[in-house]
Each structure stands twice: as C-alpha cells, then as structure tokens.
Design an enzyme around this catalytic site. Structure first.
Site, PDB file in Angstrom:
ATOM      1  N   ASP A 166       0.813  -1.212   0.000  1.00 16.88           N
ATOM      2  CA  ASP A 166       0.000   0.000   0.000  1.00 16.88           C
ATOM      3  C   ASP A 166       0.850   1.266   0.000  1.00 16.88           C
ATOM      4  OD1 ASP A 166      -1.971  -1.875   0.209  1.00 16.88           O
ATOM      5  OD2 ASP A 166      -2.997  -0.946   1.907  1.00 16.88           O
ATOM      6  N   ARG A 176      -0.951   6.354  17.268  1.00 16.02           N
ATOM      7  CA  ARG A 176      -1.137   7.331  16.188  1.00 16.02           C
ATOM      8  C   ARG A 176      -0.677   8.744  16.544  1.00 16.02           C
ATOM      9  NH1 ARG A 176      -0.587   2.970  13.803  1.00 16.02           N
ATOM     10  NH2 ARG A 176      -2.316   2.103  12.601  1.00 16.02           N
ATOM     11  N   ASP A 184      -8.250   5.479  11.884  1.00 10.40           N
ATOM     12  CA  ASP A 184      -6.889   6.007  11.831  1.00 10.40           C
ATOM     13  C   ASP A 184      -6.783   7.304  11.041  1.00 10.40           C
ATOM     14  OD1 ASP A 184      -5.655   4.233  13.504  1.00 10.40           O
ATOM     15  OD2 ASP A 184      -4.968   2.889  11.925  1.00 10.40           O
ATOM     16  N   SER A 241      -6.141  -7.723   8.173  1.00 16.62           N
ATOM     17  CA  SER A 241      -5.484  -6.434   8.290  1.00 16.62           C
ATOM     18  C   SER A 241      -4.925  -6.362   9.707  1.00 16.62           C
ATOM     19  CB  SER A 241      -6.487  -5.303   8.051  1.00 16.62           C
ATOM     20  OG  SER A 241      -5.892  -4.053   8.332  1.00 16.62           O
TER      21      SER A 241
END
Length: 404
Positions: free
Chosen positions: A16, A96, A125, A180
């Site tokens: 990605d 994050r 996210d 994922s």
C-alpha cells in the site's frame, strides 16, 4: 500544476505505502520523504529503507521511538486504567499521536509542505492521524490517498505496482495474510477475513503473540511488579526502562496465554467493526495498576478516576490526544498518581492475571487496626455508624412518608 513540492509519507515498505509513494509522484509531481517508525512491532525495518532507496527516495527516516512510545504515551494512558467500551486497551489508538508528532517534526526539518498517511476512508486512523497533524501544525496540507484515488481494490493496487515497476515481495496465490494487522509494543490487532462474520470464531492460527490459554503451562508464574508514581519500574526487583518493562511483560503474558480479546467496537466514523487483539503485557499491567491503586488512592479520588476514565479512553480512541481536554484530564490523573507507589504480587495462569498481594511501605491507606474483625482496641467506634446511617437515610424516610 501542483502546489505541493515535498511530502512526508508514513511508510511501512509494504504494498500500500509503496504504491502511495509512486502515486504521490505521479499525481502531485512532488518529492517524497519516507518516515518509518519503530514502535516495537517486531519487524525488521531496514528492508523499508532499502526499498525506499530502490524507489529513488533521497530522504529516508527510520526512527526508534519505542522508549518515547511507552514512556510518554502508553504509561500515561495506563495511569488512567483506560479501556474503550470496557474491553479495548487502545493499542492502535495510542500509537497514532506519536507517529503524527514525528511526521510533523520531519516536515519541519525537511521543509515539506504536506504529510501523507495510508489509512482508509472507512476507519478511525484517518481521524487520529489528521487530528494530530492539525493539532500540532494547523496549516499543514494533508494527503489521504484512499479518499482521492480510484485504486480501491487489491487487484488495482497490484496492477498499478506492476505497471510502475514497484517490487511486490511475498506475493502469494491467496494474496498474503487474510487479515489487516497492526502491531506495536502494546498490542497486535486483526481485522477482516473471517472476522467480518461476527458469528465465526477466530482461527487459532491467527494469533501470533500468545499461546492458547489451554496450552499454557500447568505451573503458574508468580511475579512482583513495583510501581513508582503510578508507573511500573521493576519486575521481581529488577529495574527496567519503560520499553524493556513492556517487552518483558509481553513475554510473560505470551507464555501464559494472557491478553486475547475478540470484540465488536463502535468506530468514531459511525460503523461497527469486529477486531481481535492480543495485549499480553498491557493486560497484566492494567490488573496490577488497579491493585496498587486499591491501597494507595483514597475512595473519592479512585471513584472520580473511574467516572472520568470512559471519557478519557474515548478521547484517545477518537484521536484527541493533542486536545486541551485530554491534557486537562491527564493533569488530574497524574496528580492522583503521586502516591501510587508499592509492589503487587501476581499469579499468571492459563489466561488469568490473579492478584496475590499488594503492599506500599510509604503510601498505603489500608489500616488493619481499623479494618480488623478482631478487637480493634477502640480504633473504630461501631456506635458512630448509627448516626451516619440515619443521616444518609433521612431523604429516603421523608420520601417514604410522602407515599404513605
């Protein structure tokens, strides 16, 4: 012509973000700086550097943030005993804000005028990253490719990669892992695949960080965890740095089948999502922290923390780490932890964290001379309870008379 000249990309080296790297060049005709954070995810990160070089990147950042992550983000969160919706230990959420912080710092260092993340338009996210970016650098330009491009399937990503000559390591007939996943020192998460059916149990071979509880040793493991100022500082008397502490607790939890959960959570963007998480060290730490607080915090402070905790956890889950309200709550929480000092003895056994004892030589509020069922030598006059009860019952008695 694009006004974006340089972008700092949160880069993993996977399919990605490698596609995103090239897409940024194609779409914005800009220079790309790659940033890879080592948060203890257990993966070799140098291949990301090599791949970025192969793709022609000149400015490559690979930063070891493990100590900062645990010291300045994980431990402050655990002082609050934070759980989102009563179960989730916020392993992805708490990483994050640190990634966002470092991205903004790199943007300043390199003169970049934009930052870019690889989060999709369906998840949490994107919100967490971007609230962090704007909270730290309000004028920054944010690029979110998944909200802009038309490469909305794995097949299209693969075709784009092949067309642009982007290497696709580890390609398999089945397309790689069906899940994922996200990992750091606090946890590893799994979404997608069979988990999208809420009735289907997780496959045993999915779990990576813990043995199955039923396969854990028949002999329990006992440890003593020392706290200072609400943070763990030693295991069995051995002082450890924050990231070493969490790593050691992870191994202990792994060996004893601790830390697996399977939940359906409410995402901030509005949908429900099923996720499975392994948080072995964090599960031990939460149990131990509450145990030491039970003898060092007074009742009202402890209850106030418990009332505020869901709000605090929600702020972190939704991406508001850098908000003034989170900082205000943190200041209150930190104040309560100044006397959370002592030792907790635990038994780890087949998925369970069992408290065997807790003590504080300096800050315990437990007074056995008062709490005893034996002769307390006048430390507590039981007759005082009668007036206490009558005063607290007064409004109930008045209301009851009204209904007579």
């Amino acid at each position: 012509m694009s006004t974006i000249k340089k972008v700092v990309l949160a880069y993993s080296g996977g399919l990605d973000t490698s596609v995103i790297l090239q897409w940024l060049r194609d779409h914005y005709q800009c220079e790309v700086v790659t940033f890879t954070a080592d948060l203890g995810q257990g993966e070799e990160l140098e291949p990301a550097r090599a791949k970025a070089k192969d793709l022609g990147v000149e400015e490559i950042y690979i930063d070891d943030l493990r100590e900062e992550f645990v010291r300045d983000f994980v431990f402050p969160m655990f002082r609050a005993n934070a759980l989102y919706e009563g179960e989730y230990l916020l392993g992805t959420s708490i990483a994050r804000p640190l990634i966002a912080k470092r991205q903004i710092e790199i943007a300043r260092e390199t003169g970049a005028d934009a930052v870019c993340h690889g989060a999709t338009g369906k998840g949490n996210d994107q919100v967490r990253f971007e609230l962090g970016y704007y909270g730290l650098e309000p004028g920054i330009h944010v690029i979110a490719p998944w909200r802009e491009w038309d490469l909305n399937s794995r097949e299209r990503l693969l075709a784009y990669a092949e067309d642009r000559g982007i290497p696709i390591e580890g390609r398999t007939e089945g397309g790689g892992s069906p899940y994922s996943m996200d990992a750091n020192l606090l946890h590893i998460s799994y979404e997608g695949g069979v988990l999208e059916d809420t009735w289907t149990p997780a496959e045993e071979n999915m779990w990576r960080w813990s043995v199955a509880p039923e396969a854990a040793p028949d002999t329990p493991t006992e440890i003593e965890l020392t706290f200072e100022g609400g943070d763990p500082v030693a295991i069995n008397g051995e002082s450890l740095a924050p990231h070493e502490m969490l790593s050691r607790l992870n191994q202990l939890g792994n060996d004893n089948g601790i830390g697996r959960i399977d939940i359906v959570e409410n995402r901030y963007v509005g949908m429900k999502s099923r996720g499975c998480y392994e948080t072995p060290g964090g599960t031990i730490l939460l149990r131990a922290h509450r145990a030491i607080e039970s003898i060092t915090l007074d009742r009202e402070s402890a209850h106030l923390k418990d009332e505020l905790m869901p709000r605090y956890a929600e702020l972190i889950y939704n991406g508001y780490w850098w908000s003034p309200e989170r900082e205000a709550l943190q200041a209150l929480i930190n104040q309560t932890q100044t006397r959370v000092n002592g030792v907790v003895r635990l038994k780890l056994y087949k998925g369970n964290v069992i408290v065997l004892g807790r003590r504080s030589a300096t800050d315990s509020l437990f007074d056995d001379s008062i709490a005893t069922f034996e002769d307390d030598a006048g430390a507590y006059d039981q007759k005082d309870a009668e007036g206490f009860i009558k005063l607290n019952a007064l409004r109930l008695r008045v209301a009851a008379r009204r209904g007579e």
